[in-house]
Design an enzyme around this catalytic site. Structure first.
Site, short mmCIF file in Angstrom:
data_model
loop_
_atom_site.label_atom_id
_atom_site.label_comp_id
_atom_site.label_asym_id
_atom_site.label_seq_id
_atom_site.Cartn_x
_atom_site.Cartn_y
_atom_site.Cartn_z
CE1 TYR A 1 -2.83 11.43 -0.09
CE2 TYR A 1 -0.71 12.72 1.37
CZ TYR A 1 -1.20 11.63 0.21
OH TYR A 1 -1.00 10.82 -0.57
CE LYS B 1 -1.67 8.13 0.66
NZ LYS B 1 -2.68 7.21 -0.01
CB SER C 1 -0.51 0.10 1.06
OG SER C 1 -1.66 -0.81 1.12
N1 LIG Z 1 3.13 11.71 -5.09
C1 LIG Z 1 3.89 12.09 -3.86
O1 LIG Z 1 4.05 12.67 -3.59
C2 LIG Z 1 3.28 10.79 -3.29
C3 LIG Z 1 4.00 10.49 -1.71
C4 LIG Z 1 3.27 9.83 -0.71
C5 LIG Z 1 2.43 9.13 -1.02
N2 LIG Z 1 1.96 9.06 -2.80
C6 LIG Z 1 0.34 8.22 -2.59
O2 LIG Z 1 0.82 7.13 -3.91
C7 LIG Z 1 -0.10 7.38 -4.58
C8 LIG Z 1 -0.28 7.86 -5.97
O3 LIG Z 1 -0.31 8.62 -6.48
P1 LIG Z 1 0.55 9.34 -6.78
O4 LIG Z 1 1.53 10.45 -6.50
O5 LIG Z 1 1.52 8.54 -7.97
O6 LIG Z 1 -0.69 9.85 -8.16
P2 LIG Z 1 -1.85 10.74 -9.17
O7 LIG Z 1 0.24 11.14 -10.56
O8 LIG Z 1 -1.85 11.83 -9.32
O9 LIG Z 1 -1.54 9.37 -10.09
C9 LIG Z 1 -3.12 8.49 -8.97
C10 LIG Z 1 -3.80 7.51 -9.80
O10 LIG Z 1 -4.64 7.15 -9.27
C11 LIG Z 1 -6.23 7.33 -9.81
N3 LIG Z 1 -6.92 7.34 -9.04
C12 LIG Z 1 -7.17 8.10 -8.30
N4 LIG Z 1 -8.51 8.58 -7.59
C13 LIG Z 1 -9.62 7.20 -8.33
C14 LIG Z 1 -9.93 6.49 -7.46
N5 LIG Z 1 -11.77 7.20 -7.37
N6 LIG Z 1 -10.60 5.19 -8.07
C15 LIG Z 1 -9.53 4.83 -9.13
N7 LIG Z 1 -8.61 5.32 -9.31
C16 LIG Z 1 -8.54 6.81 -8.85
C17 LIG Z 1 -5.77 7.83 -10.97
O11 LIG Z 1 -6.14 7.64 -12.03
P3 LIG Z 1 -7.78 8.00 -11.96
O12 LIG Z 1 -7.83 9.75 -12.37
O13 LIG Z 1 -7.86 7.74 -14.30
O14 LIG Z 1 -8.63 7.46 -12.09
C18 LIG Z 1 -4.16 7.14 -11.24
O15 LIG Z 1 -4.11 6.58 -12.01
C19 LIG Z 1 -1.12 7.70 -4.08
O16 LIG Z 1 -1.77 6.84 -2.57
C20 LIG Z 1 -0.95 9.13 -2.96
O17 LIG Z 1 -1.25 9.51 -1.65
C21 LIG Z 1 2.14 10.06 -2.82
#
Ligand SMILES: NC(=O)c1ccc[n+]([C@@H]2O[C@H](COP(=O)([O-])OP(=O)(O)OC[C@H]3O[C@@H](n4cnc5c(N)ncnc54)[C@H](OP(=O)(O)O)[C@@H]3O)[C@@H](O)[C@H]2O)c1
Length: 256
Positions: A146, A150, A135
């Protein structure tokens, strides 16, 4: 060849997981909402890596659609060996400044979907005696709902990992710091003041995470800077962490 199901497969960290897993020879089940983007990713993976890349369009804030993904994970005729609970999004407003429906949607995607899908995946994995659940989380400092969602995700993964000890199945909480993806722009967050050294690249962090999964680590923190930060957050007085988080959050909102 084994199969991995990745939620949030079309962008950022999820897409990096899909490419790395495909490169390692895994077939994939791709989950996100936008079907056109899912089709593009599926075409890219099957053309580049010669793996199967099935599409499952689902909005994980919707209970019936989460159930469709859970049913796919539970399908004994097409076993899934690795679940990556990655889909997520951020929000720029504070808890009291925002809309309650948005907060509920966030909990549905970041917590409820993770709960339901992890169970649907872990039960058949445990019966088969192998598999892994990952996860993608971030939640050591109390900044917004948020971070609270998490933090639940980390605690939940630790519970799952403890329950799975000795079963051949592992659970890993990936705790990345700030990573270059679409998340911040989508949430309308101004990240221009974040120093360069705090940014991670998705490809590298996914490789580090998969190494930690192979080693059976329960909490995976990629990047030396974040390993240090997380270690500091765990020993600093909680009152100090809360005050620092509150200041960062209010500055971010003023400039956001
Ligand atoms: N980027 C960071 O700095 C960071 C840091 C720590 C943790 N994270 C975590 O890493 C994970 C991925 O984030 P990311 O940064 O890669 O984000 P991202 O580039 O915005 O990608 C998000 C992905 O999730 C999908 N998504 C969003 N809402 C959804 C829903 N309701 N149902 C199904 N799919 C959904 C989006 O596709 P669709 O819009 O087509 O659904 C997209 O494929 C998240 O859980 C985030 O909290 C990110």
């Amino acid at each position: 060849m084994s199969t991995a199901l990745v939620t949030g497969a079309t962008a950022g960290i999820g897409l990096a997981f899909c490419r790395e897993l495909a490169e390692r020879g895994h077939d994939l089940v791709l989950v996100a909402r936008d079907r056109a983007r899912l089709e593009n990713v599926s075409d890219e993976l099957s053309a580049t890596y010669k793996v199967g890349a099935e599409i499952l369009a689902a909005d994980l804030s919707d209970r019936a659609q989460v159930q469709r993904v859970a049913d796919r994970l539970a399908d004994a005729t097409r076993p899934v060996d690795l679940l990556v609970n990655n889909a997520g999004f951020g929000m720029s407003h504070s808890f009291l400044g925002g809309d309650l429906a948005d907060e509920e949607r966030m909990l549905d995607v970041l917590c409820r979907a993770v709960l339901v899908l992890s169970r649907a995946a872990a039960l058949p994995m445990r019966a088969r005696g192998h598999g892994a659940v990952v996860s993608s989380v971030a939640g050591f400092a109390p900044m917004g709902t948020y971070a609270a969602a998490k933090a639940w995700c980390t605690a939940f993964t630790e519970v799952l990992a403890a329950e799975l000890v000795g079963s051949g199945v592992t659970a890993t909480a990936l705790c990345p710091g700030f990573t270059h993806t679409e998340l911040h722009a989508r949430a309308d967050l101004d990240m221009s003041r974040l120093p360069d050294f705090l940014w991670l690249e998705a490809d590298r962090l996914v490789r580090d995470c998969l190494d930690d999964v192979s080693a059976g680590k329960v909490v995976s923190v990629p990047g030396a800077q974040y390993k240090l930060l997380v270690a500091a957050l765990q020993v600093l007085p909680r009152g100090l962490v809360r005050r620092a988080s509150g200041t960062v959050a209010s500055v971010r909102r003023r400039h956001g």
